[in-house]
Design a protein around this motif. Structure first.
Motif, PDB file in Angstrom:
ATOM      1  N   LEU A   1      39.846  47.859  33.734  1.00 28.36           N
ATOM      2  CA  LEU A   1      40.503  47.170  32.833  1.00 28.36           C
ATOM      3  C   LEU A   1      41.589  46.584  33.817  1.00 28.36           C
ATOM      4  N   LYS A   2      42.347  47.322  34.753  1.00 27.83           N
ATOM      5  CA  LYS A   2      43.327  46.739  35.709  1.00 27.83           C
ATOM      6  C   LYS A   2      42.753  45.754  36.707  1.00 27.83           C
ATOM      7  N   MET A   3      41.575  46.072  37.106  1.00 30.45           N
ATOM      8  CA  MET A   3      40.967  45.169  37.925  1.00 30.45           C
ATOM      9  C   MET A   3      40.582  44.080  37.271  1.00 30.45           C
ATOM     10  N   ALA A   4      39.926  43.794  36.187  1.00 30.35           N
ATOM     11  CA  ALA A   4      39.970  42.951  35.445  1.00 30.35           C
ATOM     12  C   ALA A   4      41.182  42.043  35.256  1.00 30.35           C
ATOM     13  N   ALA A   5      42.329  42.772  34.749  1.00 34.53           N
ATOM     14  CA  ALA A   5      43.405  41.984  34.887  1.00 34.53           C
ATOM     15  C   ALA A   5      44.046  41.406  36.071  1.00 34.53           C
ATOM     16  N   MET A   6      43.792  42.021  37.272  1.00 32.40           N
ATOM     17  CA  MET A   6      43.880  41.485  38.576  1.00 32.40           C
ATOM     18  C   MET A   6      43.351  40.244  38.842  1.00 32.40           C
ATOM     19  N   THR A   7      42.039  40.217  38.450  1.00 31.24           N
ATOM     20  CA  THR A   7      41.053  39.222  38.554  1.00 31.24           C
ATOM     21  C   THR A   7      41.333  37.876  37.769  1.00 31.24           C
ATOM     22  N   THR A   8      41.874  38.242  36.727  1.00 28.89           N
ATOM     23  CA  THR A   8      42.282  37.125  35.524  1.00 28.89           C
ATOM     24  C   THR A   8      43.657  36.560  36.111  1.00 28.89           C
ATOM     25  N   ALA A   9      44.464  37.407  36.688  1.00 29.78           N
ATOM     26  CA  ALA A   9      45.882  36.967  37.215  1.00 29.78           C
ATOM     27  C   ALA A   9      45.444  35.986  38.329  1.00 29.78           C
ATOM     28  N   ALA A  10      44.674  36.349  39.217  1.00 31.90           N
ATOM     29  CA  ALA A  10      44.226  35.791  40.441  1.00 31.90           C
ATOM     30  C   ALA A  10      43.675  34.236  40.010  1.00 31.90           C
ATOM     31  N   GLN A  11      42.842  34.280  39.062  1.00 31.05           N
ATOM     32  CA  GLN A  11      42.244  33.224  38.606  1.00 31.05           C
ATOM     33  C   GLN A  11      43.083  31.958  38.057  1.00 31.05           C
ATOM     34  N   ALA A  12      44.252  32.509  37.100  1.00 29.03           N
ATOM     35  CA  ALA A  12      45.412  31.691  36.797  1.00 29.03           C
ATOM     36  C   ALA A  12      46.138  31.431  37.608  1.00 29.03           C
ATOM     37  N   ALA A  13      46.560  32.179  38.880  1.00 27.64           N
ATOM     38  CA  ALA A  13      47.303  31.515  39.874  1.00 27.64           C
ATOM     39  C   ALA A  13      46.717  30.297  40.792  1.00 27.64           C
ATOM     40  N   LEU A  14      45.465  30.823  40.900  1.00 27.05           N
ATOM     41  CA  LEU A  14      44.498  29.723  41.740  1.00 27.05           C
ATOM     42  C   LEU A  14      44.417  28.322  40.877  1.00 27.05           C
ATOM     43  N   ALA A  15      44.325  28.651  39.591  1.00 24.30           N
ATOM     44  CA  ALA A  15      44.509  27.422  38.725  1.00 24.30           C
ATOM     45  C   ALA A  15      45.682  26.606  38.855  1.00 24.30           C
ATOM     46  N   GLU A  16      46.978  27.526  38.935  1.00 22.24           N
ATOM     47  CA  GLU A  16      48.103  26.903  39.464  1.00 22.24           C
ATOM     48  C   GLU A  16      48.457  26.055  40.592  1.00 22.24           C
ATOM     49  N   ARG A  17      47.436  26.520  41.661  1.00 18.40           N
ATOM     50  CA  ARG A  17      47.399  25.714  42.791  1.00 18.40           C
ATOM     51  C   ARG A  17      46.606  24.748  42.870  1.00 18.40           C
ATOM     52  N   GLY A  18      45.917  24.294  41.790  1.00 19.54           N
ATOM     53  CA  GLY A  18      45.256  23.300  41.626  1.00 19.54           C
ATOM     54  C   GLY A  18      43.518  23.524  41.794  1.00 19.54           C
ATOM     55  N   VAL A  19      43.155  24.893  41.717  1.00 19.41           N
ATOM     56  CA  VAL A  19      41.704  25.269  42.304  1.00 19.41           C
ATOM     57  C   VAL A  19      41.051  25.049  40.919  1.00 19.41           C
ATOM     58  N   GLY A  20      39.750  24.083  41.012  1.00 26.92           N
ATOM     59  CA  GLY A  20      38.964  24.168  39.684  1.00 26.92           C
ATOM     60  C   GLY A  20      38.301  25.227  39.175  1.00 26.92           C
ATOM     61  N   GLU A  21      37.850  24.962  38.095  1.00 27.15           N
ATOM     62  CA  GLU A  21      37.246  26.372  37.261  1.00 27.15           C
ATOM     63  C   GLU A  21      36.040  27.233  37.859  1.00 27.15           C
ATOM     64  N   PRO A  22      35.027  26.720  38.031  1.00 29.75           N
ATOM     65  CA  PRO A  22      34.087  27.555  38.458  1.00 29.75           C
ATOM     66  C   PRO A  22      34.564  28.287  39.713  1.00 29.75           C
ATOM     67  N   THR A  23      35.215  27.552  40.760  1.00 25.86           N
ATOM     68  CA  THR A  23      35.582  28.150  42.128  1.00 25.86           C
ATOM     69  C   THR A  23      36.510  29.106  41.838  1.00 25.86           C
ATOM     70  N   ALA A  24      37.608  29.002  41.208  1.00 25.53           N
ATOM     71  CA  ALA A  24      38.833  29.774  40.851  1.00 25.53           C
ATOM     72  C   ALA A  24      38.066  31.259  40.307  1.00 25.53           C
ATOM     73  N   ALA A  25      37.190  31.141  39.124  1.00 27.13           N
ATOM     74  CA  ALA A  25      36.656  32.407  39.042  1.00 27.13           C
ATOM     75  C   ALA A  25      35.856  33.210  39.741  1.00 27.13           C
ATOM     76  N   LEU A  26      35.077  32.474  40.702  1.00 24.08           N
ATOM     77  CA  LEU A  26      34.154  33.091  41.340  1.00 24.08           C
ATOM     78  C   LEU A  26      35.317  33.704  42.650  1.00 24.08           C
ATOM     79  N   ALA A  27      36.016  32.760  43.315  1.00 23.57           N
ATOM     80  CA  ALA A  27      36.842  33.556  44.329  1.00 23.57           C
ATOM     81  C   ALA A  27      37.619  34.622  43.782  1.00 23.57           C
ATOM     82  N   ALA A  28      38.201  34.707  42.526  1.00 24.08           N
ATOM     83  CA  ALA A  28      38.936  35.955  42.323  1.00 24.08           C
ATOM     84  C   ALA A  28      38.011  36.839  42.311  1.00 24.08           C
ATOM     85  N   TYR A  29      36.874  36.669  41.746  1.00 23.46           N
ATOM     86  CA  TYR A  29      35.961  37.821  41.266  1.00 23.46           C
ATOM     87  C   TYR A  29      35.469  38.404  42.724  1.00 23.46           C
TER      88      TYR A  29
END
Lengths: 187, 187
Positions: A122-150
């Motif tokens: 769960l903690k790791m999943a939270a880290m992934t989600t947080a990273a994904q959101a932070a990438l979105a904040e930097r303008g990274v689009g969606e399939p990419t953000a999820a994959l990069a975070a993961y």
DNA sequence: TCCTCCTATGTCAGTGACTGACATCAACTG
DNA sequence: CAGTTGATGTCAGTCACTGACATAGGAGGA
């Protein structure tokens, strides 16, 4: 003189580690931990949301470190590089807070207990989600953000388990570099 | 005449779904579920290892499907193709067992409850580990096996959440194909 | 037909994780 | 010095889960 011994939390933290190592997680009750720390069970649950959390209580949660690093990353970096940078900083933080032997003991306890594995995931999943959101904040689009975070979290996990295994003399941050290189070499 | 109504398990399964949807997971006790199914709480815990498992009880666990598919995969396939094939078969199985609406309701319950998210993550991790082992059985070496398994499970999760979201008319297996294509297009 | 074992369930008592309400009292604050 | 605050203790209660034992259809054999 203070009404109670100071640092109840710290005492509970180390009492828990000791007891889990001695008797195993399942055979250790919250009351056992509290008693060894010289407090009541109720106090234990005021400091930790549940019995498992005593093993996951971090002064600076990994999510935060990663998010800050992504926000501060170079403009020119790729999304994956941004997250990997964050993950590397988290690794530095962990290595500062705990010795490899401490981390290994903790890892052994978790590995022996499914309930603790769930919490770690769960903690790791939270880290992934947080990273994904932070990438979105930097303008990274969606399939990419999820994959990069993961992928970056996968790298972190691989690095951590390698560091803890003792098969290498590398420090944790260098293990992250190594795992990141392995990831690159797959494409 | 039988001593008890038949299919106690089935009744508990649907009672649980109903109650979770009505009152939420946390406010539903194991006793509530048992009562609605016309059995005792003890019987509930004989059928399900714990309260959460009632939402994760599958006739044919995903791990098994994936492992079998990897074992039966073409000799010439790449590791990633092997796991993706397995994941696709798992998707077929899910789509046969549940309608999209049923899956969506279940997903809503899980999303609202951290304890259930933990369990889902554990199942996914188990699937990853199983796939990794099955790849090893086929002679795939270690960094590759882990990465392939990890990526394919990521694809599965992405596909499932897209299917459930209702943003697409595609069936679940086709969602897997779509997500797999997205993964390929990242390299 | 009767006897016996098997199996799914019921019953009941117990442990341990957590929670809410309220009491206490050193230390701080003005 | 009086009032407030914050960390703790106390206690009763709920709920998840478990072990031990009782019960009674049903299946199969003598």
């Amino acid at each position: 003189m203070a009404r109670w011994e100071p640092d109840a939390r710290g005492r509970m933290l180390s009492a828990a580690l000791d007891l889990f190592a001695e008797k195993g997680y399942d055979k250790t009750t919250a009351g056992d931990i509290a008693a060894r720390a010289g407090v009541t069970e109720r106090t234990f649950f005021r400091h930790f949301a549940d019995k498992r959390e005593v093993l996951f209580a971090n002064p600076s949660p990994l999510d935060e470190v990663v998010v800050k690093a992504i926000a501060a990353a170079d403009e020119g970096a790729t999304p994956l590089q941004m997250v990997l940078g964050g993950v590397r900083e988290a690794a530095v933080g962990i290595a500062e807070a705990r010795s490899r032997e401490q981390a290994a003991q903790r890892a052994r306890i978790i590995e022996a207990t499914p309930a603790l594995q769930e919490r770690e995931l769960l903690k790791m999943a939270a880290m992934t989600t947080a990273a994904q959101a932070a990438l979105a904040e930097r303008g990274v689009g969606e399939p990419t953000a999820a994959l990069a975070a993961y992928s970056a979290v996968a790298v972190f996990q691989a690095a951590f388990s390698r560091w803890v295994s003792g098969e290498t003399d590398l420090a944790l941050p260098e293990c992250v570099d190594e795992a990141a290189a392995a990831l690159r070499s797959l494409t």
